[in-house]
Write an enzyme that holds these catalytic residues in place. Sequence first.
Site, PDB file in Angstrom:
ATOM      1  N   HIS A 258      -8.750   3.893   4.012  1.00  0.00           N
ATOM      2  CA  HIS A 258      -8.891   2.960   5.128  1.00  0.00           C
ATOM      3  C   HIS A 258     -10.362   2.897   5.533  1.00  0.00           C
ATOM      4  O   HIS A 258     -11.121   3.834   5.282  1.00  0.00           O
ATOM      5  CB  HIS A 258      -8.025   3.407   6.308  1.00  0.00           C
ATOM      6  CG  HIS A 258      -6.576   3.051   6.143  1.00  0.00           C
ATOM      7  ND1 HIS A 258      -5.840   2.400   7.094  1.00  0.00           N
ATOM      8  CD2 HIS A 258      -5.719   3.250   5.107  1.00  0.00           C
ATOM      9  CE1 HIS A 258      -4.598   2.214   6.669  1.00  0.00           C
ATOM     10  NE2 HIS A 258      -4.493   2.730   5.463  1.00  0.00           N
TER      11      HIS A 258
ATOM     12  N   CYS B 261      -1.599   1.829  10.469  1.00  0.00           N
ATOM     13  CA  CYS B 261      -0.339   2.547  10.571  1.00  0.00           C
ATOM     14  C   CYS B 261       0.055   2.567  12.038  1.00  0.00           C
ATOM     15  O   CYS B 261      -0.696   3.046  12.875  1.00  0.00           O
ATOM     16  CB  CYS B 261      -0.478   3.970  10.047  1.00  0.00           C
ATOM     17  SG  CYS B 261       1.020   4.929  10.294  1.00  0.00           S
TER      18      CYS B 261
ATOM     19  N   ASP C 142       1.119  -2.791   3.733  1.00  0.00           N
ATOM     20  CA  ASP C 142       0.345  -2.021   4.718  1.00  0.00           C
ATOM     21  C   ASP C 142      -0.296  -2.948   5.749  1.00  0.00           C
ATOM     22  O   ASP C 142      -0.332  -2.635   6.948  1.00  0.00           O
ATOM     23  CB  ASP C 142      -0.744  -1.214   3.979  1.00  0.00           C
ATOM     24  CG  ASP C 142      -1.199   0.009   4.754  1.00  0.00           C
ATOM     25  OD1 ASP C 142      -0.877   0.132   5.944  1.00  0.00           O
ATOM     26  OD2 ASP C 142      -1.901   0.851   4.154  1.00  0.00           O
TER      27      ASP C 142
HETATM   28 ZN    ZN Z   1      -2.598   2.691   4.604  1.00  0.00          ZN
END
Ligand code: ZN
Length: 313
Positions: free
Chosen positions: A213, A244, A18
Amino acid sequence: MPISPENHVLISEVGPRDGLQSVPRTMATAHKLRWITALYDAGLREIEVGSFVPASYLPQMADTAEMVKHATTLPGLTVMALVPNRRGAQRALEAGVHKLSLPVSASAAHSLANVRKTREEMIEEVRAIAALRRHLAPDVGVEVGISTAFGCTLQGHVPEDEVMWLAEQCMEAGADEAGLSDTAGYANPAQVRRLFRRLRAEIGNKAGAAHMHNTRGLGLANCLAAYEEGVRTFDASLGGLGGCPYAPGASGNVVTEDLVFMFEAMGVNTGVDLPRLFAARVPLHAGLPDEPLYGMTPEAGLPKNFVRGSQHA
Ligand code: ZN
């Protein structure tokens, strides 16, 4: 994930996936390998080491098979990789991962932007991947992460009933567990408690990780809210790297260092050694010298005479 004892949590490090996928620069393979080793040496026992997506789409992830090859030599480590489709799952299984993570968007708009599929098409993808796993590697886990479960930058509000419908459909399609992801950083603790309570009512101990997040500073509060609802697996990213690319502004996973500090200070065992975890920032910084690293605890240091659980007794 079956419920762990009350005073244990599993911190799943997602920085190499990520985190790195949101950084435009590519971290050199040798640096990535050193970073993964340092995370392991700190005591992390689940790491999402990359994603199996076309290299033309995310060049940062082109060496994921090499990450898997290295990480699977580390004893006791669960090696995860993200796969968006069955082709990626096939590559991940061939590389030897222990667990597949599949992002399935609760937001119809995010699903189309992120994987160019409708939610219904993604449920069929989960079904195909679960079947492939049964055929090729029955011991490998399949975890669905319901992304944009708490709201979406493209669509805004995401109805909670649709999140539950999707989780239930993914389980029916053959996934082992389903967690909830706050991809856009919209979640608040009351909402986190409500959704995880519903998820556990819906799918029991197949309720998976909380993926929070820190976009609006509520990452830790949301993790604590999930913990209080019985969640025992938490995704986090060293130095708060992450975001993202299709949820603009949604940068920053929960900082692993701060999350581990919170739990350890409470007397909740993470298995992670904080000084060694801080040391794992060194190879990350060496590989991406221009990338800002976040985290309050590594900046401030541990409290004087810090003893795990000292604020708990
Ligand atoms: Zn994430």
